[in-house]
Design a protein around this motif. Structure first.
Motif, short mmCIF file in Angstrom:
data_model
loop_
_atom_site.label_atom_id
_atom_site.label_comp_id
_atom_site.label_asym_id
_atom_site.label_seq_id
_atom_site.Cartn_x
_atom_site.Cartn_y
_atom_site.Cartn_z
N PHE A 269 13.22 1.52 -10.17
CA PHE A 269 13.27 0.34 -8.90
C PHE A 269 12.31 0.72 -8.11
O PHE A 269 11.94 1.86 -7.72
N PHE A 270 11.79 -0.24 -7.68
CA PHE A 270 10.52 -0.31 -6.87
C PHE A 270 11.11 -0.79 -5.37
O PHE A 270 11.44 -1.78 -5.41
N SER A 271 10.71 -0.09 -4.21
CA SER A 271 10.93 -0.54 -3.07
C SER A 271 9.72 -0.65 -2.07
O SER A 271 8.84 0.52 -2.15
N ASP A 272 9.32 -1.65 -1.48
CA ASP A 272 8.32 -1.73 -0.50
C ASP A 272 8.59 -0.71 0.62
O ASP A 272 9.61 -0.49 1.36
N ALA A 273 7.41 0.29 1.04
CA ALA A 273 7.81 1.15 2.22
C ALA A 273 6.77 1.15 3.16
O ALA A 273 6.37 2.07 3.71
N GLU A 274 6.31 -0.11 3.29
CA GLU A 274 5.21 -0.36 4.42
C GLU A 274 5.80 0.02 5.77
O GLU A 274 5.03 0.54 6.57
N LYS B 113 3.63 11.26 -4.12
CA LYS B 113 4.54 12.71 -3.51
C LYS B 113 5.90 12.71 -3.95
O LYS B 113 6.65 11.58 -4.10
N ASP B 114 6.37 13.71 -4.12
CA ASP B 114 7.73 13.71 -4.55
C ASP B 114 8.54 14.13 -3.09
O ASP B 114 7.94 14.36 -2.25
N PHE B 115 9.95 14.31 -3.47
CA PHE B 115 10.64 14.50 -2.25
C PHE B 115 10.41 15.97 -1.39
O PHE B 115 10.80 16.19 -0.44
N ASP B 116 9.63 16.87 -2.32
CA ASP B 116 9.55 18.19 -1.79
C ASP B 116 8.18 18.33 -1.35
O ASP B 116 7.78 19.48 -1.17
N ASP B 117 7.61 17.19 -0.98
CA ASP B 117 6.23 17.22 -0.39
C ASP B 117 5.13 17.84 -1.37
O ASP B 117 3.98 18.13 -1.16
N VAL B 118 5.36 17.60 -2.76
CA VAL B 118 4.43 18.07 -3.62
C VAL B 118 3.75 16.73 -4.21
O VAL B 118 4.40 15.92 -4.48
N ASP C 282 0.79 -1.23 -0.14
CA ASP C 282 -0.01 -0.01 -0.03
C ASP C 282 0.83 1.26 -0.07
O ASP C 282 0.54 2.36 -0.31
N LYS C 283 2.11 0.92 0.50
CA LYS C 283 2.98 2.07 0.27
C LYS C 283 4.33 1.73 -0.17
O LYS C 283 4.97 0.52 0.06
N PHE C 284 4.87 2.25 -1.30
CA PHE C 284 6.22 1.83 -1.92
C PHE C 284 6.89 3.12 -2.74
O PHE C 284 6.14 4.24 -2.65
N VAL C 285 7.94 2.77 -2.90
CA VAL C 285 8.79 3.98 -3.45
C VAL C 285 9.35 3.61 -4.73
O VAL C 285 9.75 2.46 -5.12
N LEU C 286 9.13 4.71 -5.52
CA LEU C 286 9.63 4.33 -6.96
C LEU C 286 10.76 5.36 -6.92
O LEU C 286 10.69 6.56 -7.13
N THR C 287 11.89 4.64 -7.54
CA THR C 287 13.16 5.41 -7.79
C THR C 287 13.46 5.51 -9.14
O THR C 287 13.66 4.37 -9.97
N TRP D 283 10.93 9.01 5.02
CA TRP D 283 11.49 8.65 4.04
C TRP D 283 12.03 10.00 3.29
O TRP D 283 13.14 10.14 2.70
N ARG D 284 11.40 11.11 3.56
CA ARG D 284 11.74 12.58 3.03
C ARG D 284 13.04 12.80 3.56
O ARG D 284 14.14 13.45 3.02
N SER E 58 13.19 10.19 -6.47
CA SER E 58 12.44 9.14 -5.87
C SER E 58 10.89 9.65 -5.70
O SER E 58 10.87 10.92 -5.41
N TYR E 59 9.84 8.89 -5.83
CA TYR E 59 8.59 9.33 -5.56
C TYR E 59 8.11 8.32 -4.41
O TYR E 59 8.22 7.07 -4.45
N TYR E 60 7.26 8.79 -3.48
CA TYR E 60 6.70 7.84 -2.57
C TYR E 60 5.16 7.76 -2.81
O TYR E 60 4.26 8.80 -3.12
N TYR F 84 6.06 9.09 5.40
CA TYR F 84 6.65 9.77 4.31
C TYR F 84 7.77 10.74 4.94
O TYR F 84 8.77 10.92 4.43
#
Lengths: 199, 289
Positions: free
Chosen positions: B276-281, A134-139, A104-109, B288-289, A180-182, B285
């Motif tokens: 590249f995909f990473s599980d962030a459970e 969201k990007d690293f700048d909270d946008v 449900d939460k993942f990061v795309l780099t 991570w930031r 990276s994007y959250y 945020y």
């Protein structure tokens, strides 16, 4: 280095003209794919190391600047190293990827291999239409969801829960650098894409 | 006047007619006839004891006739519009479909095709081609890339260093396409970028075609000793890929020129960002930031 050598050896095998042009028998193509898959997995460690190295370099250069939000952000606390496992989705050609389908939460780099800044539309296979990027700048990024075409969904060998593709614009990817994007699954009821009415 | 729907942006607009086919493309302030269809060549069945009469097979492309056969006369359409991309989902028949899309602020259109399993119940091998016909007066001249580097000039039914009389008109005009095939006249230019090496040609004025899939029932006697007839997963193979269409003025002086757009698009499509995909459970945020 042993991880990289694994990839080097796989790439050596891939010099064969059948591997480059796709003129091989399907069983051989599958074997080439297996070689690459193993090598890419082996190099996940290298990916993590390199991205950490890039993060360290970025932090050092940005804290050296005289002003700016980034300098303040980096200065607020100790820099954290990536502990993620970086997974490459080798089934994106059939619109399938395990991480976004399960988490449900993942990061795309995204790493830009070009020596110029580029912007790129990203397509991520997802099971639903309620995700926020969201990007690293909270946008919060502008997103759009499109259905994966029925003939792809109907492929009998495709084991995937993805029904849609999440599209967003990854803008200004730095040359030989990354962003990276959250991405989070939200609880709201989002509108599913509907085709234009027949005219 | 017959066009009933279109997708596009400020740089490129694609119009589809009531039959569901692409009919025109508007770009660089001009509208040109550009239609696209899937057709197939029926594979030749030869006598492998004669060198000049071998079957179409893994190593050689030899259609039985120069005429192509249509795959569908009326594809079904679904159109999706949004703020980032507009898409037309075309379904030609049970084994050929395509998504045509135009992203916001992009100069090109994407054609993501899905072909297979190619039916061979009729006992005939088939070689499937995506063909773009335009009103560009190319006079038999077209350009194919040399491994993604310089473009080489090709002329239909012609060889630069000898007088040629082609006995196999179609196969004799096919060339390897690694990344790009293009044609132009004094006003307009059309280019197609590929995502993989394919065979391609220009079989008529203003026409470009690329072979996307093939399934053959006879060996061509060049060594593999088997027909190119894969049956993984119990049926024939399915291929998915993308063509990128760029249409523009051939006379454009201001930057970026149509060829510059082609080159930048080629770079970005062949060397895209690595994902590249990473599980962030386990990480929120803020952390991570």
């Amino acid at each position: 280095d042993p991880h990289l050598s694994f990839m080097r050896e796989a790439m050596g095998v891939m010099q064969h003209h059948d591997a480059v042009t796709g003129t091989e028998k399907q069983a051989v193509a599958a074997d080439y794919a297996r070689h690459l898959e193993v090598a890419i997995r082996a190099c996940a460690t290298n990916t993590k190391e390199v991205l950490n190295q890039l993060t360290v370099d970025t932090a050092a250069s940005e804290s050296a600047t005289e002003s700016g939000r980034r300098e303040r952000r980096w200065a607020t606390g100790p820099k954290k190293e990536y502990t993620f496992k970086f997974e490459t989705c080798t089934l994106l050609n059939i619109s399938s990827c395990a991480v976004p389908e399960k988490a449900d939460k993942f990061v795309l780099t995204l790493y830009n291999p070009l020596a110029q800044t580029v912007s790129e539309f990203v397509r991520i296979p997802v099971p639903d239409v309620n995700y926020e990027v969201k990007d690293f700048d909270d946008v919060t990024m502008e997103t759009q969801f499109l259905p994966i075409p029925a003939p792809i969904q109907d492929l009998n060998f495709r084991k995937s829960s993805a029904l849609y593709e999440l599209v967003f614009l990854a803008s200004s990817l730095p040359p030989l650098g990354y962003k990276s994007y959250y991405i989070t699954k939200t609880s709201g009821n989002a509108m599913k894409p509907v085709p234009d009415p027949a005219n | 006047k017959s066009s009933f729907t279109s997708i596009g942006n400020e740089y490129i607009r694609l119009n589809f007619d009531t039959n569901g086919f692409l009919v025109t493309v508007t770009a660089d302030g001009m509208t040109r006839i550009v239609n696209q269809e899937f057709v197939y060549y029926e594979a030749a069945i030869g006598n492998n004891r004669e060198f000049r009469n071998r079957s179409s097979g893994a190593y050689i492309f030899r259609p039985a006739h120069d005429q192509v056969r249509s795959i569908s006369l009326q594809p079904k359409l679904k159109i999706y519009r949004g703020n980032l991309v507009e898409e037309v989902h075309q379904s030609f028949n049970e084994w050929v479909s395509q998504v045509v899309r135009v992203y916001r602020q992009q100069h090109h259109a994407e054609f993501e095709w899905l072909v297979g399993p190619i039916p061979v119940d009729d006992g005939r091998g088939k070689e499937i081609v995506s063909r773009f016909n335009s009103d560009i007066d190319s006079a038999g001249v077209f350009y194919t890339d040399s491994n993604g580097r310089e473009m080489l000039k090709r002329k239909r039914d012609h060889r630069d260093t000898w007088k040629v009389k082609l006995l196999e008109h179609t196969a004799g005009n096919y060339y390897p396409i690694t990344t790009k095939i293009a044609l132009e006249d004094d006003n307009a230019r059309m280019a197609i970028l590929t995502d993989r090496a394919q065979g391609g040609s220009s079989m008529g004025a203003g026409s470009l075609e690329l072979m996307v899939h093939r399934r053959l029932l006879h060996d061509d006697a060049f060594g593999v000793d088997e027909a190119l007839n894969e049956t993984a997963y119990g049926e024939g193979l399915i291929a998915r890929g993308t063509h990128y269409l760029i249409v523009g003025s051939s006379q454009k002086q201001q930057s970026p020129t149509t060829q510059a757009i082609e080159r930048f698009t080629q770079l970005r499509k062949l060397l895209p960002a690595w994902s590249f995909f990473s599980d962030a459970e386990d990480i929120d945020y803020a952390d991570w930031r």
